[in-house]
Design a protein around this motif. Structure first.
Motif, PDB file in Angstrom:
ATOM      1  N   UNK A  54       0.803  -1.214   0.000  1.00 16.48           N
ATOM      2  CA  UNK A  54       0.000   0.000   0.000  1.00 16.48           C
ATOM      3  C   UNK A  54       0.834   1.261   0.000  1.00 16.48           C
ATOM      4  N   UNK A  55       1.594   1.437   1.080  1.00 14.95           N
ATOM      5  CA  UNK A  55       2.332   2.685   1.250  1.00 14.95           C
ATOM      6  C   UNK A  55       3.540   2.821   0.331  1.00 14.95           C
ATOM      7  N   UNK A  56       4.355   1.785   0.248  1.00  7.96           N
ATOM      8  CA  UNK A  56       5.590   1.886  -0.535  1.00  7.96           C
ATOM      9  C   UNK A  56       5.309   2.227  -2.000  1.00  7.96           C
ATOM     10  N   UNK A  57       4.370   1.544  -2.672  1.00  6.72           N
ATOM     11  CA  UNK A  57       4.081   1.928  -4.062  1.00  6.72           C
ATOM     12  C   UNK A  57       3.561   3.357  -4.183  1.00  6.72           C
ATOM     13  N   UNK A 125     -12.611  -3.499  -6.030  1.00  6.95           N
ATOM     14  CA  UNK A 125     -12.053  -2.149  -6.153  1.00  6.95           C
ATOM     15  C   UNK A 125     -12.835  -1.283  -7.129  1.00  6.95           C
ATOM     16  N   UNK A 126     -13.324  -1.896  -8.193  1.00  8.64           N
ATOM     17  CA  UNK A 126     -14.068  -1.132  -9.195  1.00  8.64           C
ATOM     18  C   UNK A 126     -15.364  -0.578  -8.612  1.00  8.64           C
ATOM     19  N   UNK A 127     -16.087  -1.409  -7.866  1.00  7.16           N
ATOM     20  CA  UNK A 127     -17.314  -0.937  -7.230  1.00  7.16           C
ATOM     21  C   UNK A 127     -17.016   0.120  -6.174  1.00  7.16           C
ATOM     22  N   UNK A 151      -7.923  19.259   9.762  1.00  5.76           N
ATOM     23  CA  UNK A 151      -6.559  19.653   9.430  1.00  5.76           C
ATOM     24  C   UNK A 151      -5.792  18.638   8.623  1.00  5.76           C
ATOM     25  N   UNK A 152      -6.497  17.819   7.840  1.00  4.39           N
ATOM     26  CA  UNK A 152      -5.843  16.785   7.041  1.00  4.39           C
ATOM     27  C   UNK A 152      -6.357  16.808   5.608  1.00  4.39           C
ATOM     28  N   UNK A 153      -5.587  16.211   4.714  1.00  2.00           N
ATOM     29  CA  UNK A 153      -6.003  16.063   3.320  1.00  2.00           C
ATOM     30  C   UNK A 153      -5.807  14.614   2.919  1.00  2.00           C
ATOM     31  N   UNK A 154      -6.855  14.014   2.323  1.00  2.00           N
ATOM     32  CA  UNK A 154      -6.825  12.605   1.920  1.00  2.00           C
ATOM     33  C   UNK A 154      -6.072  12.482   0.603  1.00  2.00           C
ATOM     34  N   UNK A 155      -4.996  11.687   0.601  1.00  2.00           N
ATOM     35  CA  UNK A 155      -4.124  11.600  -0.583  1.00  2.00           C
ATOM     36  C   UNK A 155      -3.942  10.196  -1.141  1.00  2.00           C
ATOM     37  N   UNK A 156      -4.282   9.165  -0.375  1.00  3.90           N
ATOM     38  CA  UNK A 156      -4.036   7.803  -0.851  1.00  3.90           C
ATOM     39  C   UNK A 156      -5.076   6.823  -0.347  1.00  3.90           C
ATOM     40  N   UNK A 157      -5.264   5.725  -1.098  1.00  2.00           N
ATOM     41  CA  UNK A 157      -6.317   4.763  -0.774  1.00  2.00           C
ATOM     42  C   UNK A 157      -5.956   3.429  -1.389  1.00  2.00           C
ATOM     43  N   UNK A 158      -6.277   2.324  -0.707  1.00  2.00           N
ATOM     44  CA  UNK A 158      -6.048   0.998  -1.278  1.00  2.00           C
ATOM     45  C   UNK A 158      -7.075   0.013  -0.748  1.00  2.00           C
ATOM     46  N   UNK A 159      -7.564  -0.857  -1.629  1.00  2.00           N
ATOM     47  CA  UNK A 159      -8.487  -1.923  -1.265  1.00  2.00           C
ATOM     48  C   UNK A 159      -7.651  -3.126  -0.842  1.00  2.00           C
ATOM     49  N   UNK A 276      -2.526   4.478  -8.259  1.00  2.00           N
ATOM     50  CA  UNK A 276      -1.962   3.710  -7.154  1.00  2.00           C
ATOM     51  C   UNK A 276      -3.042   2.934  -6.413  1.00  2.00           C
ATOM     52  N   UNK A 277      -4.269   3.463  -6.430  1.00  2.00           N
ATOM     53  CA  UNK A 277      -5.375   2.717  -5.811  1.00  2.00           C
ATOM     54  C   UNK A 277      -5.539   1.362  -6.483  1.00  2.00           C
ATOM     55  N   UNK A 278      -5.630   1.347  -7.793  1.00  2.00           N
ATOM     56  CA  UNK A 278      -5.847   0.083  -8.490  1.00  2.00           C
ATOM     57  C   UNK A 278      -4.587  -0.780  -8.507  1.00  2.00           C
ATOM     58  N   UNK A 279      -3.423  -0.150  -8.554  1.00  2.00           N
ATOM     59  CA  UNK A 279      -2.171  -0.919  -8.508  1.00  2.00           C
ATOM     60  C   UNK A 279      -2.034  -1.659  -7.185  1.00  2.00           C
TER      61      UNK A 279
END
Length: 349
Positions: A54-57, A125-127, A151-159, A276-279
């Motif tokens: 998740x994080x490293x990619x 992930x598609x749904x 005080x945060x901003x959402x920048x990354x996501x992974x299924x 990166x979400x789909x990867x």
């Protein structure tokens, strides 16, 4: 024609202003000269599947997209603050970023429950992407608004794939979980307690020993990560497809740190959110069969719910668990209603 000192000064200042404006424009259209370094500490360490898959990619993609002008130092939970405190550490600016689930299980950001994924909601992930970011739904906007207020901003996501029950007792119907002590946090706890079970909160590092000693009867966990935690050594059963077919992990950065970037840098980071979400989601999916085979290799058994029981679990989740999530905030209530509309559109409700 004679130029006065004042005229020369004025023309110099105008020229300087034009140069500054041109430099700013050039900077907004490309990488800045300065390198920004963020320190990101998630709620977990490198043993968790969310680290490598998740994080490293995502970090590699951000650094490449910004042409090295944003560098990210990844620190394991406990290095700067505890995993439980990592979310608020990022919100307060003690660190620059955080990654975890349901943003500390909704306690500090209830809308994180929407990003985590509703029980028996999206099945892929598609749904999940469609209901969160598709133009007809956009639940993700609700999460982002709430994050900004904190005080945060959402920048990354992974299924991370299906979140399921891993137990030392057979589970072939929902009633089999009644009265059982399971390690379950936040979203899992809502589901397990609604079934009449006892949810036990504990750190990830304590789960293995607690199961081995019989302190708990099992744990809820993302299926593809059980071998990373060696749970395959201490549980007898994996219950599939699980109560949440599409469990998600989120990454946030401090809003001031985000706003300090140039427009170009922010655009570049936003541009890798979807890819990166789909990867990373595929990376997690690829681990599921490997993890389940590791359980079989240890003598464990994979139990698959019948179609009838899956329908019962979906109905139970929507009727009993979704209202609890909706009650956490006005945005959650709106998000749950949108999710219901999505389910109707897909013929699942």
């Amino acid at each position: 024609m004679t130029m006065t000192k004042r005229t020369i000064f004025t023309m110099t200042m105008i020229s300087a202003g034009i140069m500054t404006a041109n430099q700013a424009l050039a900077q907004s259209d490309g990488p800045p000269d300065e390198v920004t370094t963020w320190v990101l500490q998630p709620a977990f360490d490198s043993s968790d599947a969310g680290w490598d898959n998740g994080l490293i990619p995502w970090i590699n993609a951000v650094e490449e997209a910004t042409e090295g002008t944003v560098k990210i130092e990844l620190r394991p939970a406990g290095s700067l603050t505890s995993g439980d405190e990592a979310f608020m550490a990022a919100a307060s600016g003690m660190t620059d970023g955080y990654a975890g689930w349901a943003t500390v299980y909704g306690g500090d950001l209830p809308e994180g429950m929407l990003a985590f994924g509703l029980p028996m909601g999206a099945e892929s992930p598609e749904e999940a992407w469609e209901v969160m970011w598709g133009e007809d739904y956009r639940i993700g906007d609700l999460v982002q608004e709430a994050a900004h207020e904190r005080g945060l901003h959402w920048v990354g996501w992974t299924d991370q794939g299906t979140n399921a029950m891993f137990t030392n007792f057979r589970v072939e119907k929902l009633e089999d979980l009644e009265g059982k002590k399971m390690r379950a946090g936040g979203p899992q706890a809502l589901f397990h307690e609604a079934l009449g079970g006892t949810a036990v909160s504990m750190g990830a590092g304590d789960i293995y020993t607690a199961i081995r000693l019989g302190t708990i009867d099992g744990t809820y966990w993302d299926t593809g990560g059980i071998d990373d935690m060696s749970f395959n050594e201490v549980v007898d059963y994996a219950i599939q497809p699980g109560w949440n077919p599409a469990q998600h992990q989120e990454t946030f950065v401090n809003l001031e740190a985000w706003n300090a970037l140039t427009d170009w840098q922010r655009e570049q980071i936003n541009s890798v959110f979807k890819e990166t979400y789909f990867e990373t989601s595929k990376m997690h999916a690829d681990q599921v069969d490997i993890a389940l085979q590791s359980l079989r290799d240890e003598g464990g058994e994979v139990i698959n719910f019948s179609d009838e029981e899956i329908d019962r679990m979906r109905e139970f989740s929507i009727e009993e668990v979704w209202p609890e999530i909706a009650a956490m905030s006005e945005r959650n209530a709106e998000g749950v209603e949108i999710f219901k509309r999505f389910m109707k559109d897909k013929g699942k409700l």
